[in-house]
Motif scaffolding. Structure first.
Motif, PDB file in Angstrom:
ATOM      1  N   LYS A 280       0.857  -1.188   0.000  1.00  0.00           N
ATOM      2  CA  LYS A 280       0.000   0.000   0.000  1.00  0.00           C
ATOM      3  C   LYS A 280       0.890   1.234   0.000  1.00  0.00           C
ATOM      4  CE  LYS A 280      -0.475  -0.123   5.044  1.00  0.00           C
ATOM      5  NZ  LYS A 280      -1.409  -0.172   6.183  1.00  0.00           N
ATOM      6  N   ARG A 281       0.322   2.363  -0.332  1.00  0.00           N
ATOM      7  CA  ARG A 281       1.103   3.596  -0.398  1.00  0.00           C
ATOM      8  C   ARG A 281       1.679   3.963   0.971  1.00  0.00           C
ATOM      9  NH1 ARG A 281      -1.485   7.927  -4.666  1.00  0.00           N
ATOM     10  NH2 ARG A 281      -2.174   6.412  -6.240  1.00  0.00           N
ATOM     11  N   SER A 282       2.831   4.590   0.933  1.00  0.00           N
ATOM     12  CA  SER A 282       3.460   5.028   2.172  1.00  0.00           C
ATOM     13  C   SER A 282       2.830   6.335   2.639  1.00  0.00           C
ATOM     14  CB  SER A 282       4.966   5.245   1.963  1.00  0.00           C
ATOM     15  OG  SER A 282       5.533   5.891   3.090  1.00  0.00           O
ATOM     16  N   PRO A 283       2.514   6.449   3.937  1.00  0.00           N
ATOM     17  CA  PRO A 283       1.988   7.713   4.451  1.00  0.00           C
ATOM     18  C   PRO A 283       3.001   8.852   4.337  1.00  0.00           C
ATOM     19  CG  PRO A 283       2.478   6.182   6.247  1.00  0.00           C
ATOM     20  CD  PRO A 283       2.576   5.415   4.980  1.00  0.00           C
ATOM     21  N   LEU A 284       4.272   8.505   4.146  1.00  0.00           N
ATOM     22  CA  LEU A 284       5.304   9.520   3.988  1.00  0.00           C
ATOM     23  C   LEU A 284       5.293  10.138   2.587  1.00  0.00           C
ATOM     24  CD1 LEU A 284       8.231   7.638   5.747  1.00  0.00           C
ATOM     25  CD2 LEU A 284       6.784   9.431   6.708  1.00  0.00           C
ATOM     26  N   LEU A 285       4.795   9.353   1.605  1.00  0.00           N
ATOM     27  CA  LEU A 285       4.690   9.832   0.219  1.00  0.00           C
ATOM     28  C   LEU A 285       3.342   9.385  -0.344  1.00  0.00           C
ATOM     29  CD1 LEU A 285       8.249   8.958  -1.207  1.00  0.00           C
ATOM     30  CD2 LEU A 285       7.406  11.237  -0.611  1.00  0.00           C
ATOM     31  N   PRO A 286       2.270   9.906   0.210  1.00  0.00           N
ATOM     32  CA  PRO A 286       0.935   9.416  -0.171  1.00  0.00           C
ATOM     33  C   PRO A 286       0.572   9.619  -1.633  1.00  0.00           C
ATOM     34  CG  PRO A 286       0.774  11.430   1.130  1.00  0.00           C
ATOM     35  CD  PRO A 286       2.203  10.984   1.205  1.00  0.00           C
ATOM     36  N   GLU A 287       1.253  10.551  -2.312  1.00  0.00           N
ATOM     37  CA  GLU A 287       0.936  10.815  -3.713  1.00  0.00           C
ATOM     38  C   GLU A 287       1.657   9.865  -4.667  1.00  0.00           C
ATOM     39  OE1 GLU A 287       4.755  12.904  -2.942  1.00  0.00           O
ATOM     40  OE2 GLU A 287       2.918  12.524  -1.818  1.00  0.00           O
ATOM     41  N   VAL A 288       2.609   9.077  -4.158  1.00  0.00           N
ATOM     42  CA  VAL A 288       3.385   8.160  -5.009  1.00  0.00           C
ATOM     43  C   VAL A 288       2.687   6.795  -5.047  1.00  0.00           C
ATOM     44  CG1 VAL A 288       5.604   6.999  -5.344  1.00  0.00           C
ATOM     45  CG2 VAL A 288       5.532   9.362  -4.500  1.00  0.00           C
ATOM     46  N   PRO A 289       2.294   6.325  -6.226  1.00  0.00           N
ATOM     47  CA  PRO A 289       1.586   5.045  -6.324  1.00  0.00           C
ATOM     48  C   PRO A 289       2.506   3.847  -6.084  1.00  0.00           C
ATOM     49  CG  PRO A 289       2.052   5.884  -8.508  1.00  0.00           C
ATOM     50  CD  PRO A 289       2.463   6.968  -7.539  1.00  0.00           C
ATOM     51  N   THR A 290       1.906   2.732  -5.742  1.00  0.00           N
ATOM     52  CA  THR A 290       2.669   1.491  -5.603  1.00  0.00           C
ATOM     53  C   THR A 290       2.936   0.918  -6.996  1.00  0.00           C
ATOM     54  OG1 THR A 290       0.722   0.061  -5.510  1.00  0.00           O
ATOM     55  CG2 THR A 290       1.498   1.012  -3.416  1.00  0.00           C
ATOM     56  N   LEU A 291       3.889   0.021  -7.078  1.00  0.00           N
ATOM     57  CA  LEU A 291       4.138  -0.652  -8.361  1.00  0.00           C
ATOM     58  C   LEU A 291       2.950  -1.519  -8.742  1.00  0.00           C
ATOM     59  CD1 LEU A 291       7.919  -1.399  -7.912  1.00  0.00           C
ATOM     60  CD2 LEU A 291       6.911  -0.279  -9.910  1.00  0.00           C
ATOM     61  N   ASP A 292       2.282  -2.080  -7.739  1.00  0.00           N
ATOM     62  CA  ASP A 292       1.086  -2.871  -8.001  1.00  0.00           C
ATOM     63  C   ASP A 292       0.011  -2.007  -8.664  1.00  0.00           C
ATOM     64  OD1 ASP A 292      -0.583  -5.463  -7.246  1.00  0.00           O
ATOM     65  OD2 ASP A 292      -1.813  -3.731  -6.684  1.00  0.00           O
ATOM     66  N   GLU A 293      -0.216  -0.808  -8.134  1.00  0.00           N
ATOM     67  CA  GLU A 293      -1.166   0.130  -8.728  1.00  0.00           C
ATOM     68  C   GLU A 293      -0.750   0.525 -10.138  1.00  0.00           C
ATOM     69  OE1 GLU A 293      -2.865   3.495  -6.180  1.00  0.00           O
ATOM     70  OE2 GLU A 293      -1.028   2.947  -5.120  1.00  0.00           O
ATOM     71  N   SER A 294       0.558   0.583 -10.342  1.00  0.00           N
ATOM     72  CA  SER A 294       1.097   1.062 -11.613  1.00  0.00           C
ATOM     73  C   SER A 294       1.083   0.005 -12.706  1.00  0.00           C
ATOM     74  CB  SER A 294       2.525   1.581 -11.411  1.00  0.00           C
ATOM     75  OG  SER A 294       2.545   2.608 -10.435  1.00  0.00           O
ATOM     76  N   GLY A 295       0.624  -1.186 -12.366  1.00  0.00           N
ATOM     77  CA  GLY A 295       0.500  -2.230 -13.375  1.00  0.00           C
ATOM     78  C   GLY A 295       1.322  -3.472 -13.147  1.00  0.00           C
ATOM     79  N   VAL A 296       2.242  -3.432 -12.164  1.00  0.00           N
ATOM     80  CA  VAL A 296       3.050  -4.625 -11.860  1.00  0.00           C
ATOM     81  C   VAL A 296       2.328  -5.374 -10.741  1.00  0.00           C
ATOM     82  CG1 VAL A 296       5.377  -5.493 -11.420  1.00  0.00           C
ATOM     83  CG2 VAL A 296       5.076  -3.210 -12.375  1.00  0.00           C
ATOM     84  N   LYS A 297       1.318  -6.134 -11.105  1.00  0.00           N
ATOM     85  CA  LYS A 297       0.416  -6.754 -10.144  1.00  0.00           C
ATOM     86  C   LYS A 297       1.148  -7.720  -9.197  1.00  0.00           C
ATOM     87  CE  LYS A 297      -3.206  -4.603 -11.441  1.00  0.00           C
ATOM     88  NZ  LYS A 297      -3.767  -3.567 -10.543  1.00  0.00           N
ATOM     89  N   GLY A 298       0.874  -7.544  -7.913  1.00  0.00           N
ATOM     90  CA  GLY A 298       1.443  -8.426  -6.899  1.00  0.00           C
ATOM     91  C   GLY A 298       2.855  -8.074  -6.475  1.00  0.00           C
ATOM     92  N   TYR A 299       3.410  -6.984  -7.016  1.00  0.00           N
ATOM     93  CA  TYR A 299       4.791  -6.632  -6.657  1.00  0.00           C
ATOM     94  C   TYR A 299       4.853  -6.130  -5.218  1.00  0.00           C
ATOM     95  CZ  TYR A 299       9.558  -4.937  -6.953  1.00  0.00           C
ATOM     96  OH  TYR A 299      10.897  -4.762  -6.742  1.00  0.00           O
ATOM     97  N   GLU A 300       5.827  -6.660  -4.458  1.00  0.00           N
ATOM     98  CA  GLU A 300       6.053  -6.229  -3.067  1.00  0.00           C
ATOM     99  C   GLU A 300       7.491  -6.541  -2.713  1.00  0.00           C
ATOM    100  OE1 GLU A 300       6.414  -5.938   1.111  1.00  0.00           O
ATOM    101  OE2 GLU A 300       6.424  -7.913   0.156  1.00  0.00           O
ATOM    102  N   ALA A 301       8.227  -5.547  -2.202  1.00  0.00           N
ATOM    103  CA  ALA A 301       9.651  -5.758  -1.938  1.00  0.00           C
ATOM    104  C   ALA A 301      10.156  -4.906  -0.783  1.00  0.00           C
ATOM    105  CB  ALA A 301      10.469  -5.483  -3.200  1.00  0.00           C
ATOM    106  N   SER A 302       9.429  -4.901   0.311  1.00  0.00           N
ATOM    107  CA  SER A 302       9.884  -4.143   1.482  1.00  0.00           C
ATOM    108  C   SER A 302      10.970  -4.907   2.234  1.00  0.00           C
ATOM    109  CB  SER A 302       8.708  -3.879   2.424  1.00  0.00           C
ATOM    110  OG  SER A 302       7.732  -3.083   1.798  1.00  0.00           O
ATOM    111  N   THR A 303      11.814  -4.157   2.936  1.00  0.00           N
ATOM    112  CA  THR A 303      12.773  -4.782   3.848  1.00  0.00           C
ATOM    113  C   THR A 303      12.192  -4.695   5.252  1.00  0.00           C
ATOM    114  OG1 THR A 303      13.981  -2.704   4.202  1.00  0.00           O
ATOM    115  CG2 THR A 303      14.725  -4.126   2.394  1.00  0.00           C
ATOM    116  N   PHE A 304      12.658  -5.532   6.164  1.00  0.00           N
ATOM    117  CA  PHE A 304      12.076  -5.565   7.503  1.00  0.00           C
ATOM    118  C   PHE A 304      13.147  -5.762   8.563  1.00  0.00           C
ATOM    119  CE2 PHE A 304      12.387 -10.054   6.401  1.00  0.00           C
ATOM    120  CZ  PHE A 304      12.871 -10.606   7.589  1.00  0.00           C
ATOM    121  N   THR A 305      12.778  -5.476   9.798  1.00  0.00           N
ATOM    122  CA  THR A 305      13.564  -5.883  10.963  1.00  0.00           C
ATOM    123  C   THR A 305      12.609  -6.504  11.967  1.00  0.00           C
ATOM    124  OG1 THR A 305      13.315  -3.741  12.070  1.00  0.00           O
ATOM    125  CG2 THR A 305      15.282  -4.038  10.719  1.00  0.00           C
ATOM    126  N   GLY A 306      13.132  -7.419  12.764  1.00  0.00           N
ATOM    127  CA  GLY A 306      12.321  -8.081  13.780  1.00  0.00           C
ATOM    128  C   GLY A 306      13.217  -8.800  14.766  1.00  0.00           C
TER     129      GLY A 306
END
Length: 318
Positions: free
Chosen positions: A222-248
């Motif tokens: 989903k869109r980042s609240p830090l850049l709400p106007e920037v669409p996700t790659l999924d929205e842009s046509g690359v369906k299912g794209y997700e590539a976040s990094t994480f810590t835990g």
């Protein structure tokens, strides 16, 4: 009968131990140097986690070999809940997916206690690159037929894998340019020596907000609240794209279930602390709101995804 007696005795003692947990300070090993994103994440959560557990939580840096030295040390430690790992994509999923050899098994040697924060990756364009959105970027890539340059923090990095995933899912031809870290890559992007880049949002957001580089799309679901106007790659046509990094937080495999539950619930309580949440907001990260089983499943899926991308792209780090 004797084996049953010993098994019962071990179970009884383990449960007794777990009920007293924790009775001494707990260490969180950060397998990276001080002051980096993972280290700051650990030092932000440690006081609140210690308060929730009723014991001091100490952060210990054990850097070296791309995070593998500290990670391996935790993997070999006693599974008693007193030595934990501040794990990340670099040491648990994306990193292990590309290393030829590792001194630990990220799947078998650790159990996920809980997620802390995630950072989406953003696709950006240099000032002189003649695009303002993802659709124009695709058109330029087709026009340049594999010569549109895209920078990463290095071969085998999370950013590199994100680029490989984009190339495959969007059927793009791009020219990958690996750098020795995000800093040098960003410098060349700002100077238009390289035409585009994929990097963690936390590293790029200042330049984006100041208008020095152009954000085309973001990698999160989903869109980042830090850049709400920037669409996700999924929205842009690359369906299912997700590539976040994480810590835990991760514990050595074999930690008693009662201890795991105590750690997981205490981490959840620590993450509800408003001071902690505000500090993470200032860092530009997103809190991970998952249960322990959900986060464990997410980590397994993330590792499988990056291992597949690494194999398909023939990406191996010696």
């Amino acid at each position: 009968m004797k084996q049953f007696f010993f098994a019962f005795t071990f179970l009884f003692l383990s449960q007794g131990f777990a009920q007293d947990y924790p009775s001494k300070p707990i260490r969180i090993v950060v397998p990276w140097p001080p002051s980096g994103n993972v280290d700051i994440t650990a030092r932000t959560i440690a006081p609140a986690l210690g308060e929730a557990l009723g014991q001091q939580v100490i952060v210990e840096n054990r850097a070296g070999a791309a995070g593998t030295i500290g990670s391996a040390a935790v993997a070999r430690s006693a599974p008693d809940g007193y030595t934990l790992l501040l794990g990340s994509s670099g040491t648990i999923t994306a990193g292990p997916a590309v290393f030829k050899t590792l001194p630990y098994d990220p799947v078998k040697d650790f159990i996920a206690v809980g997620g802390i924060q995630s950072v989406p990756i953003v696709l950006t364009a240099a000032p002189k690159t003649p695009v303002t959105n993802y659709q124009e970027y695709v058109a330029l890539a087709k026009k340049k037929d594999g010569q549109l340059s895209i920078a990463s923090a290095g071969s085998g990095s999370s950013n590199h894998l994100a680029i490989e995933l984009l190339i495959r899912q969007a059927n793009l031809k791009l020219l990958h340019v690996p750098y020795k870290g995000s800093g040098p890559a960003l410098t060349d992007l700002l100077g238009s020596q390289v035409e585009s880049m994929m990097d963690q949002l936390t590293a790029s957001i200042g330049h984006i907000r100041d208008g020095r580089i152009k954000a085309l799309a973001i990698s999160s679901r989903k869109r980042s609240p830090l850049l709400p106007e920037v669409p996700t790659l999924d929205e842009s046509g690359v369906k299912g794209y997700e590539a976040s990094t994480f810590t835990g937080i991760f514990a050595p495999s074999g930690v008693p279930p009662v201890v795991l539950d105590k750690l997981s619930s205490s981490l959840k309580k620590a993450l509800s602390n408003e001071t902690v949440r505000e500090r993470y907001r200032q860092m530009g990260v997103e809190l991970i709101e998952m249960s322990q089983p959900e986060f464990a499943a997410y980590v397994r899926d993330d590792f499988d995804k990056w291992r597949r991308v690494a194999r398909e792209g023939n990406i191996v780090v010696e």
